[in-house]
Enzyme design. Structure first.
Site, PDB file in Angstrom:
ATOM      1  N   LYS A   1       3.332  40.302  72.111  1.00  0.00           N
ATOM      2  CA  LYS A   1       2.523  40.719  73.272  1.00  0.00           C
ATOM      3  C   LYS A   1       2.798  42.163  73.665  1.00  0.00           C
ATOM      4  CE  LYS A   1       2.367  36.078  75.165  1.00  0.00           C
ATOM      5  NZ  LYS A   1       3.002  35.136  76.077  1.00  0.00           N
TER       6      LYS A   1
ATOM      7  N   LYS B   1     -22.463  31.949  58.738  1.00  0.00           N
ATOM      8  CA  LYS B   1     -21.414  31.823  57.708  1.00  0.00           C
ATOM      9  C   LYS B   1     -20.636  30.556  58.020  1.00  0.00           C
ATOM     10  CE  LYS B   1     -17.567  34.334  57.791  1.00  0.00           C
ATOM     11  NZ  LYS B   1     -16.582  35.449  57.623  1.00  0.00           N
TER      12      LYS B   1
ATOM     13  N   ARG C   1     -16.258  42.700  54.225  1.00  0.00           N
ATOM     14  CA  ARG C   1     -16.690  43.172  55.555  1.00  0.00           C
ATOM     15  C   ARG C   1     -15.469  43.353  56.455  1.00  0.00           C
ATOM     16  NH1 ARG C   1     -14.622  39.417  59.138  1.00  0.00           N
ATOM     17  NH2 ARG C   1     -16.074  37.804  59.824  1.00  0.00           N
TER      18      ARG C   1
HETATM   19  N1  LIG Z   1      -9.996  39.263  61.389  1.00  0.00           N
HETATM   20  C1  LIG Z   1     -10.845  38.988  60.437  1.00  0.00           C
HETATM   21  O1  LIG Z   1     -12.028  39.344  60.506  1.00  0.00           O
HETATM   22  C2  LIG Z   1     -10.380  38.261  59.207  1.00  0.00           C
HETATM   23  C3  LIG Z   1     -11.284  38.025  58.157  1.00  0.00           C
HETATM   24  C4  LIG Z   1     -10.834  37.391  56.998  1.00  0.00           C
HETATM   25  C5  LIG Z   1      -9.509  36.959  56.928  1.00  0.00           C
HETATM   26  N2  LIG Z   1      -8.666  37.169  57.994  1.00  0.00           N
HETATM   27  C6  LIG Z   1      -7.274  36.720  57.945  1.00  0.00           C
HETATM   28  O2  LIG Z   1      -6.585  37.398  56.893  1.00  0.00           O
HETATM   29  C7  LIG Z   1      -5.414  36.633  56.591  1.00  0.00           C
HETATM   30  C8  LIG Z   1      -5.064  36.721  55.118  1.00  0.00           C
HETATM   31  O3  LIG Z   1      -6.023  36.024  54.343  1.00  0.00           O
HETATM   32  P1  LIG Z   1      -5.867  35.891  52.737  1.00  0.00           P
HETATM   33  O4  LIG Z   1      -7.124  35.240  52.260  1.00  0.00           O
HETATM   34  O5  LIG Z   1      -5.446  37.165  52.145  1.00  0.00           O
HETATM   35  O6  LIG Z   1      -4.677  34.843  52.645  1.00  0.00           O
HETATM   36  P2  LIG Z   1      -3.704  34.644  51.391  1.00  0.00           P
HETATM   37  O7  LIG Z   1      -3.081  33.312  51.597  1.00  0.00           O
HETATM   38  O8  LIG Z   1      -4.428  34.942  50.122  1.00  0.00           O
HETATM   39  O9  LIG Z   1      -2.604  35.806  51.584  1.00  0.00           O
HETATM   40  C9  LIG Z   1      -1.703  35.825  52.657  1.00  0.00           C
HETATM   41  C10 LIG Z   1      -0.445  36.551  52.190  1.00  0.00           C
HETATM   42  O10 LIG Z   1       0.414  36.712  53.327  1.00  0.00           O
HETATM   43  C11 LIG Z   1       1.754  36.429  52.919  1.00  0.00           C
HETATM   44  N3  LIG Z   1       2.492  36.066  54.134  1.00  0.00           N
HETATM   45  C12 LIG Z   1       2.395  34.929  54.858  1.00  0.00           C
HETATM   46  N4  LIG Z   1       3.195  35.001  55.960  1.00  0.00           N
HETATM   47  C13 LIG Z   1       3.784  36.214  55.919  1.00  0.00           C
HETATM   48  C14 LIG Z   1       4.675  36.905  56.787  1.00  0.00           C
HETATM   49  N5  LIG Z   1       5.128  36.343  57.924  1.00  0.00           N
HETATM   50  N6  LIG Z   1       5.070  38.155  56.457  1.00  0.00           N
HETATM   51  C15 LIG Z   1       4.621  38.754  55.315  1.00  0.00           C
HETATM   52  N7  LIG Z   1       3.773  38.138  54.450  1.00  0.00           N
HETATM   53  C16 LIG Z   1       3.340  36.903  54.767  1.00  0.00           C
HETATM   54  C17 LIG Z   1       1.616  35.320  51.896  1.00  0.00           C
HETATM   55  O11 LIG Z   1       2.745  35.255  51.052  1.00  0.00           O
HETATM   56  C18 LIG Z   1       0.347  35.748  51.154  1.00  0.00           C
HETATM   57  O12 LIG Z   1       0.623  36.576  50.031  1.00  0.00           O
HETATM   58  C19 LIG Z   1      -5.672  35.228  57.144  1.00  0.00           C
HETATM   59  O13 LIG Z   1      -4.857  35.018  58.296  1.00  0.00           O
HETATM   60  C20 LIG Z   1      -7.127  35.256  57.575  1.00  0.00           C
HETATM   61  O14 LIG Z   1      -7.417  34.409  58.668  1.00  0.00           O
HETATM   62  C21 LIG Z   1      -9.079  37.815  59.110  1.00  0.00           C
END
Ligand SMILES: NC(=O)c1ccc[n+]([C@@H]2O[C@H](COP(=O)([O-])OP(=O)(O)OC[C@H]3O[C@@H](n4cnc5c(N)ncnc54)[C@H](O)[C@@H]3O)[C@@H](O)[C@H]2O)c1
Length: 337
Positions: free
Chosen positions: A243, A79, A123
Site C-alpha cells: 500500500k 472477451k 494489448r
Molecule cells: N493488468 C492487465 O491488463 C493484465 C493483462 C493480462 C495479464 N495480467 C496479469 O499478468 C500476470 C502474469 O501472467 P502470465 O500469463 O505471464 O503468467 P505466467 O504464469 O505465464 O507467468 C508468471 C511468472 O511469474 C513468476 N512468479 C510468480 N510469483 C512470483 C513472485 N512472487 N516473484 C517473482 N516471480 C513470480 C512465475 O514463476 C512465472 O514465471 C498475471 O497475474 C495476470 O493476471 C494482467
C-alpha cells in the site's frame, strides 16, 4: 438470407498474420480506444469474475467476462478469458486462454470470433508502451521486469520494439529458469541490449526507470523504498505492490477508476480504509493521452499506473484485427445458421 449471416473466425495464426504479433497495431488502436474512453464514447459494464474453487482458490484461477462498446469506429464485443495459475507447470499450456466475440453495433449480430489471448497479452504490453511514452522519464534506459512468463516476455518485446533507447532489462523470477530463458532471448534478438538476471526482486526493481511486475502473486512484496526517484511502475499483475507505494507515489494513474476500486484489490483496500480516494487520483490514462491531464512533470517524480485491464482495450484492438483480416481475406468465414 442465410448466406449473409456469417462471421469471420480468426485463429491465433490469423491474428498474427495481420500484425497481431507486433506492438504497432496495439499502440495505435489503444490510443484511440483509451481517448474514446476518456471522452465517454465507450460503454463498459463492470466485469464479472467466475470463480469456482471456493474461498481457498488461487487468485489467478478464474474466468472473466469482459464486454465493451467502443464508439469510433464502432464495435461491440466481449472477451471471455480463462486463467489457471498452474497451467504452465502442470499442463505445459499458457496460463490464460481466451475468445473474443465481436458484434456489429447496429444489428448486434456477431461478426467475428477470434483467439483472444494473443491480443490480450499484446494489448497489455501496448498499454505499458503508451504509459511509458507519457509517464516515464524521457529517454529512459533501464526496464525491470519481475515475473518472466508470457506477459513479462511480451512486455519486453513490445518495449524493445517501441523504445530504442532501452539499454538494459533487469529480470527476476522465482523460477530462475524463466528469467534465464527470457534473458537469453532478449540478448539473442537485441544484441545491443543487456538482459541481466537479478539476484532478488528488490535488486531488479531498484534499478528500473520503468518497473513492470508480471507475476501471479497475491502477496505484495514491492515496497516504496525499493523504487528509485523518477521511476514509473506499471502495476500489471496488480497485487505485487504494498500500500505504501500508492501512498508514497507523486502521481497515481489508473486505466479506469471504477474497475480499479473493486474486488479488494490494493486501491480498493486503501479506499475502504479511508486512506485513498478518487480525489487523490492524478488521472485515468486516457485523460493523459487526450491531453486533458498532464503526464510527467519532472525527472524526480515517482509515478504508479494501475492498469486493471479493460474490455475497451480488447475490443478496440480486436476491432482493428478484424478490419485488417476482412480487408486482406485472412481467416475463415463461417455461416451462423
Ligand atoms: N493488468 C492487465 O491488463 C493484465 C493483462 C493480462 C495479464 N495480467 C496479469 O499478468 C500476470 C502474469 O501472467 P502470465 O500469463 O505471464 O503468467 P505466467 O504464469 O505465464 O507467468 C508468471 C511468472 O511469474 C513468476 N512468479 C510468480 N510469483 C512470483 C513472485 N512472487 N516473484 C517473482 N516471480 C513470480 C512465475 O514463476 C512465472 O514465471 C498475471 O497475474 C495476470 O493476471 C494482467
Amino acid at each position: 438470407m442465410e448466406d449473409t449471416v456469417r462471421m469471420l473466425y480468426l485463429s491465433r495464426s490469423d491474428v498474427a498474420a495481420v500484425g497481431g504479433e507486433h506492438s504497432d497495431l496495439y499502440v495505435g488502436a489503444l490510443r484511440d480506444g483509451l481517448i474514446a474512453h476518456a471522452r465517454g464514447e465507450t460503454v463498459q459494464p463492470l466485469k464479472p469474475y467466475l470463480r469456482t474453487d471456493g474461498p481457498g482458490g488461487h487468485i489467478a484461477d478464474r474466468i472473466i467476462a469482459m464486454p465493451a462498446h467502443v464508439g469510433e469506429p464502432g464495435m461491440s464485443g466481449i472477451k471471455w478469458i480463462g486463467s489457471k495459475h498452474d497451467n504452465p507447470t502442470r499442463e505445459g499450456k499458457e496460463r490464460a486462454s481466451a475468445l473474443i466475440v465481436l458484434n456489429d453495433p447496429a444489428t448486434k449480430y456477431p461478426v467475428a470470433v477470434m483467439e483472444g489471448s494473443l491480443i490480450s497479452a499484446w494489448r497489455t504490453a501496448g498499454v505499458t508502451c503508451l504509459a511509458a511514452r507519457h509517464l516515464a522519464v524521457s529517454g529512459f534506459t533501464d526496464v525491470s521486469l519481475v515475473g518472466c512468463g508470457l506477459i513479462g516476455s511480451t512486455q519486453a518485446t513490445a518495449l524493445l520494439q517501441q523504445f530504442d533507447h532501452i539499454t538494459t532489462v533487469h529480470l527476476y523470477d522465482v523460477n530462475q529458469d524463466a528469467a534465464n530463458a527470457l534473458s537469453e532471448r532478449i540478448m539473442r534478438e537485441h544484441p545491443n541490449v543487456k538482459a541481466v538476471v537479478a539476484g532478488s526482486a528488490e535488486d531488479a526493481v531498484g534499478q528500473g526507470d520503468l518497473v513492470v511486475p508480471c507475476t501471479v502473486t497475491d502477496k505484495p512484496y514491492i515496497t516504496f523504498s525499493w523504487l528509485k526517484r523518477g521511476a514509473l511502475l506499471c502495476n500489471v499483475s496488480i497485487m505485487d505492490v504494498h500500500k505504501d507505494v500508492f501512498l508514497g507515489a507523486d502521481k497515481v494513474v489508473v486505466d479506469d477508476w471504477e474497475q480499479s476500486n473493486r474486488e479488494k484489490k490494493i486501491i480498493n483496500q486503501l479506499v475502504l480504509e479511508g486512506s485513498f480516494s478518487r480525489e487523490q487520483l492524478h488521472a485515468e490514462l486516457g485523460e493523459i493521452l487526450a491531453g486533458e491531464r498532464p503526464g510527467r512533470d519532472n525527472d524526480d517524480e515517482i509515478i504508479v499506473l494501475n492498469p486493471m485491464g479493460m474490455a475497451v482495450e480488447d475490443i478496440a484492438c480486436a476491432g482493428e484485427v478484424y478490419r485488417r483480416a476482412a480487408e486482406s481475406g485472412t481467416g475463415t468465414w463461417l455461416s451462423l445458421y
